[in-house]
Design a protein around this motif. Structure first.
Motif, mmCIF file in Angstrom:
data_model
loop_
_atom_site.group_PDB
_atom_site.id
_atom_site.type_symbol
_atom_site.label_atom_id
_atom_site.label_comp_id
_atom_site.label_asym_id
_atom_site.label_seq_id
_atom_site.Cartn_x
_atom_site.Cartn_y
_atom_site.Cartn_z
ATOM 1 N N ILE A 1 0.865 -1.324 -0.107
ATOM 2 C CA ILE A 1 -0.003 0.062 0.021
ATOM 3 C C ILE A 1 0.787 1.268 -0.036
ATOM 4 C CG2 ILE A 1 -1.928 1.212 1.259
ATOM 5 C CD1 ILE A 1 -2.739 -1.263 2.288
ATOM 6 N N VAL A 2 0.761 2.222 -0.964
ATOM 7 C CA VAL A 2 1.388 3.269 -1.039
ATOM 8 C C VAL A 2 0.485 4.468 -1.486
ATOM 9 C CG1 VAL A 2 3.445 4.277 -2.251
ATOM 10 C CG2 VAL A 2 3.463 2.137 -2.080
ATOM 11 N N ALA A 3 0.633 5.481 -0.454
ATOM 12 C CA ALA A 3 -0.333 6.615 -0.910
ATOM 13 C C ALA A 3 0.631 7.902 -1.208
ATOM 14 C CB ALA A 3 -1.258 6.875 0.579
ATOM 15 N N ALA A 4 -0.253 9.049 -1.644
ATOM 16 C CA ALA A 4 0.576 10.196 -1.982
ATOM 17 C C ALA A 4 0.001 11.115 -0.826
ATOM 18 C CB ALA A 4 -0.059 10.769 -3.284
ATOM 19 N N PRO A 5 0.796 12.187 -0.515
ATOM 20 C CA PRO A 5 0.465 13.153 0.421
ATOM 21 C C PRO A 5 -0.324 14.139 -0.277
ATOM 22 C CG PRO A 5 2.924 13.365 -0.194
ATOM 23 C CD PRO A 5 2.105 12.249 -0.890
ATOM 24 N N CYS A 6 -1.674 14.326 -0.326
ATOM 25 C CA CYS A 6 -2.652 15.016 -0.985
ATOM 26 C C CYS A 6 -2.885 16.369 0.058
ATOM 27 C CB CYS A 6 -3.842 14.503 -1.025
ATOM 28 S SG CYS A 6 -3.666 12.798 -1.830
ATOM 29 N N SER A 7 -2.604 17.615 -0.743
ATOM 30 C CA SER A 7 -3.052 18.764 -0.220
ATOM 31 C C SER A 7 -4.543 18.802 0.083
ATOM 32 C CB SER A 7 -2.792 20.082 -0.915
ATOM 33 O OG SER A 7 -3.419 20.164 -2.260
ATOM 34 N N PRO A 8 -4.879 19.658 1.023
ATOM 35 C CA PRO A 8 -6.455 19.783 1.621
ATOM 36 C C PRO A 8 -7.050 20.425 0.532
ATOM 37 C CG PRO A 8 -5.213 21.499 2.672
ATOM 38 C CD PRO A 8 -4.111 20.536 2.032
ATOM 39 N N PRO B 1 2.053 -3.195 5.947
ATOM 40 C CA PRO B 1 2.491 -1.854 6.130
ATOM 41 C C PRO B 1 1.995 -0.982 5.201
ATOM 42 C CG PRO B 1 4.015 -3.779 5.900
ATOM 43 C CD PRO B 1 2.938 -4.107 5.531
ATOM 44 N N VAL B 2 1.944 0.479 5.656
ATOM 45 C CA VAL B 2 1.689 1.355 4.722
ATOM 46 C C VAL B 2 2.819 2.440 4.700
ATOM 47 C CG1 VAL B 2 0.008 3.580 4.781
ATOM 48 C CG2 VAL B 2 -0.846 1.290 5.627
ATOM 49 N N TYR B 3 2.893 3.024 3.157
ATOM 50 C CA TYR B 3 3.807 3.977 3.072
ATOM 51 C C TYR B 3 3.443 5.273 2.395
ATOM 52 C CZ TYR B 3 7.324 0.120 3.823
ATOM 53 O OH TYR B 3 7.972 -0.921 4.369
ATOM 54 N N VAL B 4 4.054 6.092 2.526
ATOM 55 C CA VAL B 4 3.445 7.464 1.649
ATOM 56 C C VAL B 4 4.735 7.744 0.859
ATOM 57 C CG1 VAL B 4 4.546 8.943 3.576
ATOM 58 C CG2 VAL B 4 2.956 9.677 1.747
ATOM 59 N N CYS B 5 4.641 8.042 -0.512
ATOM 60 C CA CYS B 5 5.701 8.639 -1.418
ATOM 61 C C CYS B 5 5.751 10.223 -1.023
ATOM 62 C CB CYS B 5 5.351 8.228 -2.947
ATOM 63 S SG CYS B 5 6.717 8.775 -3.919
ATOM 64 N N GLY C 1 -7.346 9.670 -0.748
ATOM 65 C CA GLY C 1 -7.268 10.786 -1.689
ATOM 66 C C GLY C 1 -6.711 10.067 -3.132
ATOM 67 N N MET C 2 -5.466 9.463 -2.850
ATOM 68 C CA MET C 2 -4.659 8.868 -3.954
ATOM 69 C C MET C 2 -3.786 7.687 -3.435
ATOM 70 S SD MET C 2 -2.816 10.846 -7.094
ATOM 71 C CE MET C 2 -2.512 9.849 -8.531
ATOM 72 N N THR C 3 -4.311 6.542 -3.429
ATOM 73 C CA THR C 3 -3.603 5.612 -2.723
ATOM 74 C C THR C 3 -3.587 4.293 -3.471
ATOM 75 O OG1 THR C 3 -4.128 6.201 -0.552
ATOM 76 C CG2 THR C 3 -3.700 3.856 -0.620
ATOM 77 N N ALA C 4 -2.546 3.732 -3.747
ATOM 78 C CA ALA C 4 -2.231 2.453 -4.567
ATOM 79 C C ALA C 4 -2.035 1.305 -3.802
ATOM 80 C CB ALA C 4 -0.859 2.587 -5.509
ATOM 81 N N ILE C 5 -2.877 0.203 -4.207
ATOM 82 C CA ILE C 5 -3.255 -1.057 -3.226
ATOM 83 C C ILE C 5 -2.871 -2.156 -4.048
ATOM 84 C CG2 ILE C 5 -4.863 -2.325 -1.667
ATOM 85 C CD1 ILE C 5 -6.522 0.259 -1.768
ATOM 86 N N ALA D 1 1.311 5.115 9.945
ATOM 87 C CA ALA D 1 0.522 4.297 10.592
ATOM 88 C C ALA D 1 -0.796 4.217 9.613
ATOM 89 C CB ALA D 1 0.024 4.806 11.853
ATOM 90 N N ARG D 2 -1.269 5.294 9.133
ATOM 91 C CA ARG D 2 -2.286 5.385 7.997
ATOM 92 C C ARG D 2 -2.218 6.419 7.344
ATOM 93 N NH1 ARG D 2 -6.487 8.840 9.207
ATOM 94 N NH2 ARG D 2 -6.684 9.550 11.286
ATOM 95 N N MET D 3 -2.783 6.683 6.124
ATOM 96 C CA MET D 3 -2.971 7.716 5.449
ATOM 97 C C MET D 3 -4.433 7.984 4.750
ATOM 98 S SD MET D 3 0.042 9.058 4.564
ATOM 99 C CE MET D 3 -0.253 9.857 3.278
ATOM 100 N N GLY D 4 -4.600 8.868 3.887
ATOM 101 C CA GLY D 4 -5.929 9.110 3.320
ATOM 102 C C GLY D 4 -6.023 8.210 1.924
#
Length: 257
Positions: free
Chosen positions: A98-105, A220-224, A164-168, A159-162
């Motif tokens: 699982i890899v997510a992107a840090p999305c702006s609000p 595990p959860v990662y953010v790029c 908004g843009m997440t690859a699974i 620990a977790r992400m949102g």
């Protein structure tokens, strides 16, 4: 689509209300085959007012289509083909699930910002950046980030992400679907991977519900942190250099083995 190439699904849970910037990003992605020479791309969406249910449908569709990875993307996101590649590449190489992107609000709560300033807070940027970037798996007092680098991108364990843009990954979808409760819908059995509800007097969104399953599954959860993704209704892509900001503040980065 070629059966010899891994199939990557790009999916939005509210396909009837896509923003202009979302459509532009989607067009750029699918019109750039040279960006994805080793993958096949599939476009998935789901129309309806129940976002959590729509997400469940998309996950089931991705499994049935044989997708090696599913990218859940909100319908007002702004991204480039490189961002899709950055999220999916470590999944297809077996480095992450699982890899997510840090999305702006979408919007900034200026009243809250003014109240924070009145309280004497000096780090106001944290109220404008992605709030889910505060959910590190380690105690903040340790000042230690963990993750890995791949090419020009850096990935940090969270620990977790949102969503908004997440690859699974497909394996993660299958594992989570087997553990989640199910319900019937038009002759299909859907895994309820995105439950919503009120926990401890606080509303929990489908994002929180999804990552609660992920935590129980031990995935595990990662953010790029080098992806540059934003919300169209924010008016721009807010570049949130969270990772280097932590390093400048004295945090360390340990490469996972």
């Amino acid at each position: 689509m070629s059966a010899r190439k891994p199939l990557v699904g790009i999916a939005t849970p509210i396909g009837s209300t896509c923003s202009t910037e979302y459509v532009r990003s989607l067009t750029r992605t699918f019109a750039s085959p040279q960006e994805f020479p080793d993958w096949a791309l599939a476009r998935l969406d789901c129309v309806g007012s129940l976002i959590a249910h729509n997400r469940n449908v998309l996950c089931a569709d991705a499994i049935e289509l044989g997708c090696a990875a599913l990218v859940e993307v909100d319908s007002d996101m702004v991204w480039t083909p490189e961002d899709i590649r950055a999220l999916v590449a470590p999944i297809l190489s077996g480095k992450a699930q699982i890899v997510a992107a840090p999305c702006s609000p979408r919007v900034i709560d200026w009243d809250y910002m003014r109240a924070a300033a009145a309280r004497g807070e000096t780090d106001l940027q944290r109220h404008a950046g992605p709030s889910h970037m505060n959910h590190l798996p380690e105690n903040d007092q340790a000042k230690r980030l963990r993750g890995f680098s791949r090419g020009k991108h850096t990935y940090v364990r969270m620990a977790r992400m949102g969503l908004g843009m997440t690859a699974i990954s497909r394996d993660a979808l299958l594992q989570l679907s087997q553990a989640a409760p199910s319900y019937e819908y038009h002759g299909r059995t859907l895994a309820d991977l995105h439950p919503q509800g009120v926990v401890c007097s606080q509303y929990d969104s489908e994002d929180i519900g999804f990552f609660a399953f992920v935590k129980r599954a031990g995935i595990p959860v990662y953010v790029c942190v080098t992806a540059d993704v934003g919300h169209e209704s924010a008016g721009n892509v807010f570049r949130q250099d969270w990772f280097n900001g932590r390093l400048r503040a004295g945090w360390g980065f340990e490469v996972e083995t």
